[in-house]
Enzyme design. Structure first.
Site, PDB file in Angstrom:
ATOM      1  N   TYR B 304       0.946  -1.201  -0.054  1.00  0.00           N
ATOM      2  CA  TYR B 304       0.012  -0.013  -0.097  1.00  0.00           C
ATOM      3  C   TYR B 304       0.915   1.552  -0.011  1.00  0.00           C
ATOM      4  O   TYR B 304       1.628   1.325   1.040  1.00  0.00           O
ATOM      5  CB  TYR B 304      -0.787   0.110   1.198  1.00  0.00           C
ATOM      6  CG  TYR B 304      -1.857   1.101   1.275  1.00  0.00           C
ATOM      7  CD1 TYR B 304      -3.077   1.173   0.482  1.00  0.00           C
ATOM      8  CD2 TYR B 304      -1.665   2.476   2.323  1.00  0.00           C
ATOM      9  CE1 TYR B 304      -4.045   1.996   0.665  1.00  0.00           C
ATOM     10  CE2 TYR B 304      -2.785   3.118   2.256  1.00  0.00           C
ATOM     11  CZ  TYR B 304      -3.791   3.163   1.456  1.00  0.00           C
ATOM     12  OH  TYR B 304      -4.763   4.040   1.351  1.00  0.00           O
ATOM     13  N   TYR B 355      -5.623   4.191  -8.168  1.00  0.00           N
ATOM     14  CA  TYR B 355      -5.777   4.430  -6.624  1.00  0.00           C
ATOM     15  C   TYR B 355      -6.823   3.827  -6.019  1.00  0.00           C
ATOM     16  O   TYR B 355      -8.098   4.353  -5.932  1.00  0.00           O
ATOM     17  CB  TYR B 355      -6.161   6.008  -6.553  1.00  0.00           C
ATOM     18  CG  TYR B 355      -6.244   6.648  -5.112  1.00  0.00           C
ATOM     19  CD1 TYR B 355      -5.180   6.287  -4.178  1.00  0.00           C
ATOM     20  CD2 TYR B 355      -7.293   7.383  -4.919  1.00  0.00           C
ATOM     21  CE1 TYR B 355      -5.039   7.009  -2.995  1.00  0.00           C
ATOM     22  CE2 TYR B 355      -7.226   8.089  -3.496  1.00  0.00           C
ATOM     23  CZ  TYR B 355      -6.449   7.688  -2.428  1.00  0.00           C
ATOM     24  OH  TYR B 355      -6.407   8.173  -1.318  1.00  0.00           O
TER      25      TYR B 355
END
Lengths: 144, 401
Positions: B304, B355
């Site tokens: 992440y 995203y």
């Protein structure tokens, strides 16, 4: 969102004393009545001992620059007239684990360094289009 | 472990679920700039593709996991409306992206073990490119709504995420000598992978280290290319018992280990005693131990990565190198899919792929272990996703069976 965002809500109970102290020209942090530890951010119970009673305590206002950045792009439109500005975390002398989020003022950011001694100064926070200002704790390098 | 664990956090105790379940289907929506779609519509597209990938019917899904934030998600009602189904579902709101893109595998394994579901779907989508103008600080909105941040941080302009993590990066540079070139190496590796991945938002947009360094900083030391995209998109993956998975369409990719780490020093970044570390310190050892692997066994890593500094911090905290050595570790071609020592975010990550907050990272690891990735790591057998929210971090180890 509150109409006066991003000014702080100085009546919000958990931080009301912080802003009330700033209005008097003082930097105050809650201190546990049982064990004496500073609790920052304000909490329901003491992270050190679990006690749930605190006294807002006036600090010396001195500390060291823990970290900072130079913001060159306004991520909120209310900061368009502020860039570039220098938000920072200051570790207070009484307990460096207490890190105050603030802004460094009256200093060329190229002169900043980690652990630089700094002291609190009180200035009004204001934003365009908001008919209110709030006295806030900023920091500036300690001279000499 | 040669050193005692640090005392600023802890690992959540997890039951050993190694090998019990497999990821049998993966799917992604189209990844776009502002699309005008809702996150629920985007998630449904990703789920259709995951079902097709697995060779399962909508009526086969009897467990659904999603995150109850970030706009409308594909909950059980939306699933039934979209697919015209009506079966009973086991439901968990502890799914989605970020940390939960990893930990969903643990909860799903227990649900499947206990017979509450056979085929569990985890899904996540955002339409934040479409909704950006109505959000305070864009994806910073949830932070702007948090009352301590409203009172103690936002008034000073310490907001939103690029400002938090630039401050952390500056401190990391001070403590360990991390350089702008090393941050840039992460951005360049991600872009290189995105340029090999047709679905990536930044496909066809090359980036060199020289161009990176020549661009202006927006919040020191970050340039635009240190920061994640803001795009519309979503992803989904389906988990089933390993013995059932053997009868399905795709090569078997098992869940080998899962871990969750937690900070004990508050939820705000200013409160983190370990300001330049992540709770991967506590998450990764448990996941690796459950899987019976060491960091050196990992063939492909996805993390992440809202900002470049997250790669460096998590690579350190997961034990791929010593703390503070993440900067030198990522230099040059170290993260490349073809010949790098640690192939990293081989789809381009949040920086250059899309995203979607980690769900596509898990999809990418699964594709790598099946040998179906666009920027394929040769003979990848062990893959890892690391998730992060701030006070929590998670690790899931996947393994080609």
């Amino acid at each position: 969102m509150r109409p006066d965002f991003p000014l702080p809500d100085t009546e919000w109970e958990p931080t009301r004393e912080y802003w009330a102290a700033a209005a008097r020209g003082e930097l105050a942090v809650p201190r546990c009545r049982a064990c004496g530890a500073y609790a920052w951010y304000p909490a329901q119970s003491c992270p050190a001992c679990g006690h749930s009673s605190f006294t807002w305590t006036t600090m010396s206002g001195r500390g060291q620059l823990f970290a900072w950045t130079v913001v060159r792009h306004a991520f909120l439109p209310q900061f368009s007239a502020e860039v570039p500005y220098v938000p920072a975390l200051v570790a207070l002398d009484e307990d460096p684990a207490v890190r105050i989020v603030t802004r460094i003022v009256d200093c060329d950011p190229t002169h900043l360094s980690v652990d630089l001694p700094v002291r609190v100064v009180f200035r009004p926070l204001s934003f365009p289009g908001i008919d209110r200002e709030v006295i806030a704790p900023y920091f500036t390098p300690e001279q000499g | 472990m040669p050193h005692p664990a640090p005392d600023w956090g802890h690992a959540t105790t997890y039951e050993d679920v190694s090998g019990e379940i497999a990821v049998v289907g993966v799917g992604e929506s189209d990844h776009t700039r502002a699309s005008g779609r809702t996150s629920g519509q985007i998630a449904a597209q990703a789920v259709e593709r995951a079902l097709d990938d697995a060779g399962l019917l909508p009526s086969d899904i009897d467990g659904i996991m999603y995150a109850p934030f970030a706009g409308d998600q594909l909950d059980e009602d939306a699933f039934h409306r979209h697919f015209g189904t009506s079966q009973e579902m086991w439901v968990s709101k502890r799914g989605g992206g970020m940390v939960w893109a990893a930990t969903a595998a643990h909860e799903a394994a227990l649900a499947i073990r206990e017979g509450r579901a056979r085929h569990v779907l985890n899904t996540f989508a955002v339409a934040w490119a479409t909704r950006r103008s109505e959000m305070v600080g864009g994806p910073g909105e949830s932070h702007a709504q948090e009352l301590f941040k409203q009172s103690l941080e936002v008034p000073f302009g310490w907001f939103p995420q690029p400002v938090y993590f630039a401050t952390i990066a500056q401190r990391h540079m001070h403590e360990f000598g991390t350089t702008q070139e090393q941050l840039g190496a992460v951005a360049v590796a991600c872009r290189r992978h995105a340029n090999l991945t047709p679905s990536a938002v930044m496909h066809g947009r090359p980036l060199t280290l020289e161009a990176y360094l020549a661009s202006p900083t927006i919040v020191d030391p970050f340039r635009k290319e240190d920061c994640c995209l803001i795009s519309d998109g979503g992803g989904a993956y389906i988990m089933s018992a390993s013995d059932r998975a053997r009868d399905l369409r795709q090569p078997l990719v098992e869940v080998a280990g899962v871990g969750l780490g937690n900070s004990d020093t508050g939820v705000h970044w200013a409160e983190q005693r370990a300001f330049t570390s992540t709770p991967q310190v506590f998450a990764a050892p448990g996941a690796f131990s459950m899987a019976g692997v060491a960091p050196a066994d990992v063939d492909v890593l996805t993390l992440y990565d809202p900002f470049t500094i997250h790669a460096i911090m998590q690579i350190e905290d997961m034990g791929f190198c010593a703390k503070g050595e993440g900067g030198p570790f990522v230099e040059g071609k170290a993260l490349d899919h073809d010949g790098g020592g640690l192939p990293y975010n081989t789809h381009g990550g949040l920086l250059s792929h899309a995203y979607v907050l980690g769900i596509a990272h898990v999809v990418e690891v699964v594709r790598q272990l099946r040998g179906q990735a666009a920027a394929q790591v040769p003979d990848a057998a062990v893959g890892v996703y690391g998730g992060y929210t701030g006070p929590q971090a998670s690790t899931v180890v996947l393994r080609r069976a």
